[in-house]
Design an enzyme around this catalytic site. Sequence first.
Site, PDB file in Angstrom:
ATOM      1  N   HIS A 165      37.380  16.255 -13.783  1.00  0.00           N
ATOM      2  CA  HIS A 165      37.304  17.740 -14.158  1.00  0.00           C
ATOM      3  C   HIS A 165      38.068  18.484 -13.783  1.00  0.00           C
ATOM      4  O   HIS A 165      38.147  19.385 -14.579  1.00  0.00           O
ATOM      5  CB  HIS A 165      35.990  18.211 -14.807  1.00  0.00           C
ATOM      6  CG  HIS A 165      34.939  17.566 -15.384  1.00  0.00           C
ATOM      7  ND1 HIS A 165      35.160  16.935 -16.887  1.00  0.00           N
ATOM      8  CD2 HIS A 165      33.300  17.041 -15.622  1.00  0.00           C
ATOM      9  CE1 HIS A 165      34.195  16.279 -17.623  1.00  0.00           C
ATOM     10  NE2 HIS A 165      32.880  16.268 -16.856  1.00  0.00           N
ATOM     11  N   ASP A 291      27.118   8.544 -16.776  1.00  0.00           N
ATOM     12  CA  ASP A 291      26.215   8.704 -17.538  1.00  0.00           C
ATOM     13  C   ASP A 291      26.239   8.986 -19.370  1.00  0.00           C
ATOM     14  O   ASP A 291      25.833   9.378 -20.266  1.00  0.00           O
ATOM     15  CB  ASP A 291      26.212  10.453 -17.246  1.00  0.00           C
ATOM     16  CG  ASP A 291      27.859  10.564 -17.443  1.00  0.00           C
ATOM     17  OD1 ASP A 291      28.700  10.109 -17.810  1.00  0.00           O
ATOM     18  OD2 ASP A 291      28.898  12.072 -16.994  1.00  0.00           O
TER      19      ASP A 291
HETATM   20  C1  SP5 Z   1      30.760  14.389 -13.751  1.00  0.00           C
HETATM   21  C2  SP5 Z   1      30.059  15.254 -14.961  1.00  0.00           C
HETATM   22  O1  SP5 Z   1      29.627  13.920 -15.395  1.00  0.00           O
HETATM   23  N1  SP5 Z   1      30.446  16.477 -15.446  1.00  0.00           N
HETATM   24  C3  SP5 Z   1      29.175  16.896 -16.814  1.00  0.00           C
HETATM   25  C4  SP5 Z   1      29.678  18.688 -16.347  1.00  0.00           C
HETATM   26  C5  SP5 Z   1      29.312  18.649 -17.872  1.00  0.00           C
HETATM   27  N2  SP5 Z   1      28.182  19.020 -18.032  1.00  0.00           N
HETATM   28  C6  SP5 Z   1      27.522  19.959 -19.106  1.00  0.00           C
HETATM   29  C7  SP5 Z   1      26.150  20.940 -18.872  1.00  0.00           C
HETATM   30  C8  SP5 Z   1      25.794  21.033 -19.880  1.00  0.00           C
HETATM   31  C9  SP5 Z   1      24.430  22.002 -19.700  1.00  0.00           C
HETATM   32  N3  SP5 Z   1      23.100  21.046 -18.968  1.00  0.00           N
HETATM   33  C10 SP5 Z   1      22.139  20.535 -19.903  1.00  0.00           C
HETATM   34  C11 SP5 Z   1      21.104  19.631 -19.543  1.00  0.00           C
HETATM   35  C12 SP5 Z   1      20.150  19.501 -20.835  1.00  0.00           C
HETATM   36  N4  SP5 Z   1      19.911  18.287 -21.421  1.00  0.00           N
HETATM   37 ZN    ZN Z   2      30.249  13.001 -17.050  1.00  0.00          ZN
END
Ligand code: SP5
Ligand code: ZN
Length: 348
Positions: A165, A291
């Site tokens: 990112h 993921d």
């Molecule tokens: C490297 C990578 O996979 N980065 C991913 C970043 C995306 N994150 C988004 C976060 C959204 C907030 N997470 C809340 C989880 C609720 N299930």
């Molecule tokens: Zn990711």
Amino acid sequence: MVWSDDCLLHVPGGEVWVGVHTPGTEVAERLRVIRASLAEACHPFVPATAHGVEPVLAVHDAALVEYLADAYDGWVAAGFPNDPGQLRVVGYLFPTPGLLSGLPLRTPAAAHARAGRFCYDTMTLIGPGTYPAARAAADAALTAVNLVVSGAPAVYAACRPPGHHVTRDAFGGSCYLNNAAIAAQALLSAGHDRVAVIDIDAHHANGTQSIFYDRPDALVASVHVDPGAGWFPHYLGFADETGQGAGLGANLNLPLPEGTGDAGWLAAVEQGVAAVSHFDPGAVVLSLGVDAAADDPESPLRVTEEGYHSAARKVAALGVPVVAVQEGGYHLPTLGRLVAAALDGLGG
Ligand code: SP5
Ligand code: ZN
């Protein structure tokens, strides 16, 4: 597998999401479960070696790298761990184009203002071990490049924190330095005329795309959940982003609907691999985020272990050397097996 203990030093201590401090999912335990799984599968471990900052500066602005190196000390010096009690660097004000209205971007005097200067979200906190870990992750990727340049067909770098990112001068999405882009540029510098990056993390590779967007010597293909369906990074990753200038046609986004399983996901991976094959690179960087797996808490895709195995086989079948770097993957009970299944596919 290239390994560095220093990748464990990054302890973000959670993330701030929609203003709420949450535990966060990008934890050091991720790397420990991957290591356990790969040890069990008898993959030989190679220690990462230091490569200096030069290959990092080949894709990142010096100002970003200097900021990452100094941010935590500046935060502590400003007293934030005591008052108001924030142990990690996190931004509160972001110099968006709308704020600046065309006026020059200055370097603010206050540490809390500088925290928004290079970071585009509130989820990517900086602690005392963040910069050493980010450099160790880049070193792991660069060590994998060395091994591939010396003749290894496929090498995996256990990079943490992840990197895809990060743009030339902005970080976020739990990433600090773009390990995949650093590896791709190092492969070019080692003498390859063209390289390709295939990104199968669940999220769009916005940083890698951005770094190579106008470059004809690096193809970036990303398979990810459709940002248009409401998923990070929201503003980027659409199919009509195809590169610009001399790089026009050398960027391929393959956004997928929520709920996509092996069949749809592998068809997209196949499309990406076909584009890479047509591009005819001397080497490939595989941004291996796991993921997209069904149980992962950070994405709605539903890929299985077999899916990751098949995807990696398709990449290996290109018949060019592969540097695989770890990106995301957050479901600790299945994370190790997912990575092992992918490496099994790469080796087979
Ligand atoms: C490297 C990578 O996979 N980065 C991913 C970043 C995306 N994150 C988004 C976060 C959204 C907030 N997470 C809340 C989880 C609720 N299930
Ligand atoms: Zn990711």
